[in-house]
Write an enzyme that holds these catalytic residues in place. Sequence first.
Site, PDB file in Angstrom:
ATOM      1  N   HIS A 151      70.155  95.629  69.707  1.00 39.76           N
ATOM      2  CA  HIS A 151      70.737  95.018  70.743  1.00 39.76           C
ATOM      3  C   HIS A 151      72.120  94.892  70.409  1.00 39.76           C
ATOM      4  O   HIS A 151      72.593  94.156  69.471  1.00 39.76           O
ATOM      5  CB  HIS A 151      69.966  93.522  70.836  1.00 39.76           C
TER       6      HIS A 151
ATOM      7  N   ASN B  95      67.772 103.723  74.147  1.00 36.77           N
ATOM      8  CA  ASN B  95      67.416 103.190  75.337  1.00 36.77           C
ATOM      9  C   ASN B  95      67.954 103.694  76.752  1.00 36.77           C
ATOM     10  O   ASN B  95      69.198 103.387  76.642  1.00 36.77           O
ATOM     11  CB  ASN B  95      67.569 101.735  75.017  1.00 36.77           C
TER      12      ASN B  95
ATOM     13  N   GLU C 100      61.425  94.196  65.041  1.00 37.31           N
ATOM     14  CA  GLU C 100      62.929  94.500  65.204  1.00 37.31           C
ATOM     15  C   GLU C 100      63.660  93.148  65.213  1.00 37.31           C
ATOM     16  O   GLU C 100      63.545  92.101  66.046  1.00 37.31           O
ATOM     17  CB  GLU C 100      62.930  95.411  66.812  1.00 37.31           C
TER      18      GLU C 100
ATOM     19  N   HIS D 190      62.591  99.518  78.884  1.00 36.80           N
ATOM     20  CA  HIS D 190      62.085  98.289  79.113  1.00 36.80           C
ATOM     21  C   HIS D 190      61.493  98.363  80.561  1.00 36.80           C
ATOM     22  O   HIS D 190      62.586  98.126  81.451  1.00 36.80           O
ATOM     23  CB  HIS D 190      63.188  97.229  78.840  1.00 36.80           C
TER      24      HIS D 190
ATOM     25  N   ARG E 257      64.030  95.717  87.718  1.00 37.41           N
ATOM     26  CA  ARG E 257      65.570  95.666  87.852  1.00 37.41           C
ATOM     27  C   ARG E 257      66.197  96.991  87.451  1.00 37.41           C
ATOM     28  O   ARG E 257      67.209  97.650  88.322  1.00 37.41           O
ATOM     29  CB  ARG E 257      66.475  94.751  87.375  1.00 37.41           C
TER      30      ARG E 257
ATOM     31  N   ARG F 223      60.725  95.846  83.081  1.00 37.76           N
ATOM     32  CA  ARG F 223      60.848  94.281  83.036  1.00 37.76           C
ATOM     33  C   ARG F 223      60.135  94.028  84.587  1.00 37.76           C
ATOM     34  O   ARG F 223      59.824  94.705  85.433  1.00 37.76           O
ATOM     35  CB  ARG F 223      62.368  93.792  83.727  1.00 37.76           C
TER      36      ARG F 223
ATOM     37  N   GLU G 268      59.206  98.617  75.898  1.00 38.67           N
ATOM     38  CA  GLU G 268      59.457  97.299  75.884  1.00 38.67           C
ATOM     39  C   GLU G 268      58.648  96.652  76.867  1.00 38.67           C
ATOM     40  O   GLU G 268      58.980  96.978  78.028  1.00 38.67           O
ATOM     41  CB  GLU G 268      61.072  97.207  75.823  1.00 38.67           C
TER      42      GLU G 268
ATOM     43  N   HIS H 286      69.782 101.755  81.265  1.00 38.52           N
ATOM     44  CA  HIS H 286      70.921 101.561  82.121  1.00 38.52           C
ATOM     45  C   HIS H 286      71.224 102.731  82.770  1.00 38.52           C
ATOM     46  O   HIS H 286      72.143 102.651  83.857  1.00 38.52           O
ATOM     47  CB  HIS H 286      72.041 100.893  81.125  1.00 38.52           C
TER      48      HIS H 286
ATOM     49  N   THR I 191      68.104  90.792  77.188  1.00 40.80           N
ATOM     50  CA  THR I 191      67.146  89.793  76.352  1.00 40.80           C
ATOM     51  C   THR I 191      67.876  89.133  75.321  1.00 40.80           C
ATOM     52  O   THR I 191      68.691  89.609  74.584  1.00 40.80           O
ATOM     53  CB  THR I 191      66.176  90.931  75.292  1.00 40.80           C
TER      54      THR I 191
HETATM   55  N1  PXP Z   1      65.848  96.500  71.284  1.00 43.32           N
HETATM   56  C1  PXP Z   1      65.441  95.556  72.264  1.00 43.32           C
HETATM   57  C2  PXP Z   1      64.019  95.172  71.811  1.00 43.32           C
HETATM   58  C3  PXP Z   1      66.125  95.455  73.449  1.00 43.32           C
HETATM   59  O1  PXP Z   1      65.485  94.441  74.180  1.00 43.32           O
HETATM   60  C4  PXP Z   1      67.152  95.991  73.918  1.00 43.32           C
HETATM   61  C5  PXP Z   1      67.837  95.950  75.116  1.00 43.32           C
HETATM   62  O2  PXP Z   1      66.867  96.451  76.131  1.00 43.32           O
HETATM   63  C6  PXP Z   1      67.789  97.110  72.745  1.00 43.32           C
HETATM   64  C7  PXP Z   1      66.975  97.134  71.529  1.00 43.32           C
HETATM   65  C8  PXP Z   1      68.747  97.769  73.078  1.00 43.32           C
HETATM   66  O3  PXP Z   1      70.065  96.915  73.271  1.00 43.32           O
HETATM   67  P1  PXP Z   1      71.504  97.469  73.966  1.00 43.32           P
HETATM   68  O4  PXP Z   1      71.023  97.983  75.212  1.00 43.32           O
HETATM   69  O5  PXP Z   1      72.285  96.070  73.781  1.00 43.32           O
HETATM   70  O6  PXP Z   1      71.866  98.374  72.874  1.00 43.32           O
END
Ligand code: PXP
Length: 244
Positions: free
Chosen positions: A194, A11, A155, A47, A53, A49, A74, A14, A105
């Site tokens: 997550h 992901n 998931e 993602h 952001r 949003r 996402e 960030h 989330t």
């Molecule tokens: N899976 C989903 C569905 C998420 O919403 C997120 C966060 O955007 C992640 C995985 C990844 O989480 P993290 O950034 O905490 O590793």
Amino acid sequence: MVGHKIRLGVNIDHVATVRNARGGFYPDPVKAALVAQKAGADGITAHLREDRRHIKDDDIERLMAEISIPLNFEMAATEEMLTIATKHKPASSCIVPEKREELTTEGGLDVIGAYDHLKGYIAKLHEAGVSVSLFIDPDEKQIKASKELGADKIELHTGSYVDASDKDREYELERLRKGAAYSAEIGIEVHAGHGLNYETVEAVAAISEFTEFNIGHFLIGESIMVGLEKAIDQMRKLMDQGRG
Ligand code: PXP
């Protein structure tokens, strides 16, 4: 015993958070996605949003054009996101709950509460050829409802496990074990994600039913820790070169 390999979805949200702190183009999340691809990521997760952001519309367009591994898009189950997903047709979409004021989330989707809305919504994504995952808590009723809705996969939210105190950690891990086993039993592919980090990933990876993890925040944070020294060396070198 070594089981099937777990796919890793990276992901890159960030990277965009850091970029947006200055409003420009650096660091580029799409370039980070290409680095992740080269490093062996099996997929990229982003993602988009409602408040944009981190990831922006243009990032999704560029990810679709530039990466060759699957994009897991996402999204909240809104009309706006449906239009974007059916336009770009990513390999898969992951429907997540979204609250404007949250930092991330915070919990899984209430599939039972949103059953009727999700039914038509998933059908429209399927019509566009987009595979659908639902991000839920490891709760048997939510897993069952996801299967009945025709989702291709789920998931399981690992946040409660990752954030658990020592006292609750085994209980939370057991919920993930039971959820994953139940998913396999009723025949729905099960992923997890997550908050996963070096300390928590092994215990979750030991749960053989999980086929994919999506990991972001920790990997982006850790890349600062493993990369900062190299970046400082390069800056020092250029400073010294400039001075002659
Ligand atoms: N899976 C989903 C569905 C998420 O919403 C997120 C966060 O955007 C992640 C995985 C990844 O989480 P993290 O950034 O905490 O590793």
